[in-house]
Write an enzyme that holds these catalytic residues in place. Sequence first.
Site, short mmCIF file in Angstrom:
data_model
loop_
_atom_site.label_atom_id
_atom_site.label_comp_id
_atom_site.label_asym_id
_atom_site.label_seq_id
_atom_site.Cartn_x
_atom_site.Cartn_y
_atom_site.Cartn_z
N ASP A 26 71.02 -9.55 -83.77
CA ASP A 26 69.94 -9.39 -84.73
C ASP A 26 68.65 -9.12 -83.94
OD1 ASP A 26 68.77 -9.47 -87.35
OD2 ASP A 26 67.97 -11.43 -86.84
N ASP A 28 64.74 -9.29 -85.42
CA ASP A 28 63.63 -10.20 -85.73
C ASP A 28 64.06 -11.65 -85.53
OD1 ASP A 28 61.55 -8.41 -86.58
OD2 ASP A 28 62.73 -7.98 -88.36
#
Length: 350
Positions: A26, A28
């Site tokens: 991922d 953020d």
Amino acid sequence: MSQTTRTRPAVSERPLSEAYDTALLDLDGVVYAGGSAIAHAVDALDAARTGGMRLAYVTNNALRTPDAVAVHLSELGIPTTAADVITSAQAVARLIADEVPAGARVLVIGGEGLRVALRERGLTPVDSADDDPVAVAQGYGGPDLPWSRFAEASYAVARGVPWYASNTDLTIPSGRGIAPGNGAAVEVVRIATGADPKVAGKPLPPMHRETVLRTGARRPLVVGDRLDTDIEGAFNGDVDSLLVLTGVTDGPRLLAAPPAHRPTYVDADLRGLLTGQPQVTAVDGAGPAAFRCGAWTAWAGPECLEVSGGDEASAGALDGLRALCAAAWTAAGEGACELDGEKALAQVGL
């Protein structure tokens, strides 16, 4: 390993970057926050890549194109190409393309990333419900997306046009704090029409399918900071996961996690890719929910989680957290742990 009901974090004698061939990362809260690299992320990813692990960046944010994401990561010191980036826009575009004729018109409610992904699948983006679209594709369009775009989606969906959403994350991190995400925008159209979209992004299977197809991963490890997207997505895809504590998940949320939200491994940040993971063992004779990791022993009391045996100077806080996870998850079984763990977390330094 099979994603059955997990009662404790798993052990890995080898560094995770050697035990798995591909990290599905991922962005953020894991690699960067507010546009800047998270501490240790650049060096850790460089070491993992140098050691032979493939790095793929998997994001529910449908706004930016893979090219734009790759440029941003490269500017941060993480060499990346567009082929290393998988977005929910790509996942929803494939989902739509599998269900409509080639070249079909799709009403776009979102940004450039969604338009590019639809064109990649041979579909034709349009801007109005009056353009005879055969589908509506909704993805995050940034903070300045006009209200009129939601109206266009509502007009089409109310007429019976199939509706697809890149993801339904209610919030999205920003440099100023937490802002409404695509899920909040989806709710606007849902309220106006009473309809429900088909969703592609994490934690649902279309995103995992898109990621595996594009990376060719054989032993993937999902790396994320969110239990309800990254970790649940790994659970749904029956692959292992590493939760890093650099984003939205804190100790209390982790201890209360139901089975689908329990990660395989837990670490402070991306340096966890470069190390093994310690064993969490049951403590004989101390009850069914007592576990030891490193210098810490944790158990489920009548009303709260308890911990002993270490201190911040002599024992790692993460070992204490791992032991507490085992105690909490065992006590909770198939549900979410309701025992108070705040005091125990403070004792281990978290």
